[in-house]
Design an enzyme around this catalytic site. Sequence first.
Site, short mmCIF file in Angstrom:
data_model
loop_
_atom_site.label_atom_id
_atom_site.label_comp_id
_atom_site.label_asym_id
_atom_site.label_seq_id
_atom_site.Cartn_x
_atom_site.Cartn_y
_atom_site.Cartn_z
N ASP A 52 16.13 49.20 18.58
CA ASP A 52 15.95 47.74 18.41
C ASP A 52 16.64 47.26 17.14
OD1 ASP A 52 15.05 45.23 19.19
OD2 ASP A 52 13.16 45.40 18.09
N MET B 102 1.06 41.16 17.55
CA MET B 102 0.19 42.31 17.37
C MET B 102 -0.56 42.30 16.05
SD MET B 102 2.00 45.66 18.98
CE MET B 102 0.54 46.60 18.51
N GLY B 103 0.00 41.69 15.03
CA GLY B 103 -0.67 41.79 13.75
C GLY B 103 -0.07 40.95 12.65
N GLN B 104 -0.37 41.32 11.43
CA GLN B 104 0.01 40.58 10.25
C GLN B 104 0.63 41.54 9.24
OE1 GLN B 104 -0.81 37.07 9.58
NE2 GLN B 104 0.70 37.46 8.00
N LYS C 75 1.24 46.43 6.98
CA LYS C 75 1.11 45.92 8.35
C LYS C 75 -0.28 46.26 8.88
CE LYS C 75 3.16 46.44 12.96
NZ LYS C 75 4.24 47.09 13.73
#
Length: 426
Positions: free
Chosen positions: A138, A28-30, A45
């Site tokens: 999670d 989804m991203g960095q 993020k």
Amino acid sequence: MQTTPLSPEDPAQIGGFELLGRIGQGGMGQVYLGESPGGEPAAVKVIKPSVVDSTSRLRFAQEIDILKTVWGARIAQLLDADADAEQPWLATEYVEGPDLGKHVMTHGPLPALLVLSLGSTIAEGLGYVHKQGLLHRDLKPANILLGPNGPKIIDFGLAVFAESSASLTAANTVVGTPSCMPPEQANGEKPLTSAVDVYALGTVLLFAATGHLPYQANNIHVLFHMVTDPATVPDLTGTPDELVPLLTSMLSHQAQARPTVTEVVQQCRALVEAQGMKLAQARRRLTTYTAAPPQDFPTLQPASVSDTVAPSTPAPSDPVTLPGDEARVVLPDQATSGADPTLLLTSPHQTSPASQPAPSEPAVLVPPSAHDEQDVQDTKEPGSAQDGARRTRGTGRQPARSLRHSAQAKRTAQQLREAYAAGAPF
């Protein structure tokens, strides 16, 4: 883990945070190491432009709302965020230290006393989350950061309100990390209760004590079957004897048979005190132990069996996730579709078994340790990766700042303390 240099396409800043390097990436991203205008380090993020749509914005906004809700000394705190920006972003507290998974893989399992300290600390932190009506959903070794002020819980991207049935995921899907999720979550049951986090914490403590998780398989469907089958008991091989009753109860197949987080704290405390130590002392030992290689602390007695278990090494192709990304795998009919290699896990009851091997457990890339990040500009030789990052960023951008001023302040303070001690009359 070393911070990697920014690439030419990376932004120099976002939301007022100057970006200094990359510390993680995923589907989804960095995640970047950033610094606020006031010099505060942060984990920033950013969602990839290629995946920014109405659904990803909504899910990102939900993560931000949850981070605004949770609190406590064991939670990596939200600093700032903007879900409506062209590239949605959020900045959280930067924790200098490895995640539990990386630490155990590098240094081996923790002594039983420190596993109990970790258990009481994280259970207490989860208690504050549950008081807000939230579940983490999670919890896993990669989502526990071992910072200089003790362990911190990260990644509330899957967190939901305990009694809410609302979800942004598709029907008949299961999200989470298979080897760390309880049977009811793997079966897609709703609503979930706080018992899911107790089970997940049990898997974390088992890994901390032995270097392995309760269920392991080379096929995702086999793994789901092991997790959901009441007749398949968790693998507690190598667990120190004093931890077996606690972990057995936390990993109970039936949710109602598991202890509450308060009871986990109480049991950990009782076991620590049975060894003649206060829980606060054990907490300090945990922080000291994880801040440096274990061989520097010969006074701590390792667990007789768990320390001999060799930690497994992930395959080079193992997927990675970011804080906020689900644990996902490619299903057989999607393997050649060009889809992101981290797709939502479909419920085992909705798919047929396949021979495709499951990837190893995803790991969150975390900031480097305090030792590695001491002084980027002073300690890196010319020509190093960090030096190359500075030269790359120098083209058309402001020069990258580091945490140098903080390191200099620490060195100056240490010199002053040494000078004072040398001249002190006592």
